[in-house]
Design a protein around this motif. Structure first.
Motif, PDB file in Angstrom:
ATOM      1  N   LEU A  54       0.817  -1.208   0.000  1.00  0.00           N
ATOM      2  CA  LEU A  54       0.000   0.000   0.000  1.00  0.00           C
ATOM      3  C   LEU A  54       0.853   1.261   0.000  1.00  0.00           C
ATOM      4  O   LEU A  54       0.536   2.234  -0.697  1.00  0.00           O
ATOM      5  N   TRP A  55       1.939   1.257   0.765  1.00  0.00           N
ATOM      6  CA  TRP A  55       2.822   2.424   0.786  1.00  0.00           C
ATOM      7  C   TRP A  55       3.489   2.621  -0.574  1.00  0.00           C
ATOM      8  O   TRP A  55       3.722   3.758  -1.000  1.00  0.00           O
ATOM      9  N   ASP A  56       3.804   1.534  -1.250  1.00  0.00           N
ATOM     10  CA  ASP A  56       4.365   1.645  -2.589  1.00  0.00           C
ATOM     11  C   ASP A  56       3.358   2.287  -3.536  1.00  0.00           C
ATOM     12  O   ASP A  56       3.697   3.176  -4.333  1.00  0.00           O
ATOM     13  N   GLU A  57       2.094   1.879  -3.434  1.00  0.00           N
ATOM     14  CA  GLU A  57       1.046   2.467  -4.266  1.00  0.00           C
ATOM     15  C   GLU A  57       0.820   3.937  -3.905  1.00  0.00           C
ATOM     16  O   GLU A  57       0.607   4.780  -4.790  1.00  0.00           O
ATOM     17  N   TYR A  58       0.874   4.239  -2.622  1.00  0.00           N
ATOM     18  CA  TYR A  58       0.709   5.628  -2.166  1.00  0.00           C
ATOM     19  C   TYR A  58       1.836   6.503  -2.698  1.00  0.00           C
ATOM     20  O   TYR A  58       1.605   7.625  -3.175  1.00  0.00           O
ATOM     21  N   ARG A  59       3.062   5.999  -2.624  1.00  0.00           N
ATOM     22  CA  ARG A  59       4.218   6.757  -3.101  1.00  0.00           C
ATOM     23  C   ARG A  59       4.091   7.059  -4.590  1.00  0.00           C
ATOM     24  O   ARG A  59       4.468   8.139  -5.057  1.00  0.00           O
ATOM     25  N   ARG A  60       3.514   6.123  -5.346  1.00  0.00           N
ATOM     26  CA  ARG A  60       3.372   6.308  -6.794  1.00  0.00           C
ATOM     27  C   ARG A  60       2.096   7.060  -7.164  1.00  0.00           C
ATOM     28  O   ARG A  60       1.805   7.233  -8.346  1.00  0.00           O
TER      29      ARG A  60
END
Length: 232
Positions: A54-60
């Motif tokens: 989820l944090w990876d998706e948020y960062r992108r």
């Protein structure tokens, strides 16, 4: 000559993994989730995997903060408790309240930061949420060594986007060629520094492999923060 250091907070200075794990265990016990899982480790393994994605998706920029907040608890609890959105937000508030009180720093952080602050202007550049980042600095003893903090939530864009680094440069009245980024995340910190045309040092305590075809290389990589005492 380097005059300003941009430094990541989570898992670079503040021990996010261990502090969050301890807070989650307290929440797990307080909410009596043990009746639904084989062990806390089973719950945590699921939570950590989901939260990391989820944090990876948020960062992108693929999801927003609200979606991240809901899904990091909903998904590991799905089919077990199935809480409402309101209940999940209560879990999250409880989790953040506990996390804000944790003081564990990454090895060497409290040794290195006084030295760095003596010679450089220090700016925290973080994708973390505003309601907790200041508390992390204050309660861990890091705040006294920080001159500025720029959060992606305030800028409206996440690392590795160039704009958050531009905001930090403006905030610090710093020049690109006199600024250096230090962080543990290749995707956020090293790529972000490259996007902003800022030199970087990769804090890599787990000896991760550098992408082979990557042109966005740091000027150094260190496995221990104390190595910065010799480099800077």
């Amino acid at each position: 000559m380097i005059k300003t250091l941009f430094v990541d907070l989570d898992d670079t200075l503040w021990d996010t993994f261990d502090n969050n794990k301890e807070s989650l265990k307290e929440l797990y016990v307080a909410r009596n989730w043990g009746q639904h899982f084989a062990s806390f480790e089973a719950f945590f393994d699921s939570y950590y995997r989901i939260n990391d994605c989820l944090w990876d998706e948020y960062r992108r920029g693929l999801i927003d903060k609200h979606t991240l907040t809901l899904n990091r608890f909903r998904k590991p609890l799905q089919g077990v408790i199935d809480p409402t959105d309101s209940e999940i937000l209560q879990y999250n508030d409880d989790f953040l309240s506990r996390t804000a009180q944790k003081t564990r720093t990454c090895p060497g952080a409290l040794e290195v930061m006084p030295y760095l602050h003596r010679y450089y202007k220090i700016c925290i550049v973080s994708n973390g949420f505003r309601e907790i980042q200041r508390a992390k600095l204050e309660n861990s003893g890091l705040a006294t060594y920080v001159d500025h903090m720029v959060l992606s939530e305030d800028v409206g864009i996440n690392k590795p986007h160039k704009r958050i680094f531009d905001r930090a440069l403006s905030c610090c009245s710093a020049l690109r060629e006199e600024t250096l980024m230090i962080g543990d995340s290749w995707a956020a910190d090293i790529v972000g520094a490259h996007n902003a045309k800022i030199a970087s040092i990769w804090y890599n305590p787990y000896k991760l492999e550098m992408p082979q075809d990557e042109i966005r290389r740091p000027i150094h990589q260190v496995q221990q923060l104390t190595e910065l005492l010799e480099l800077l």
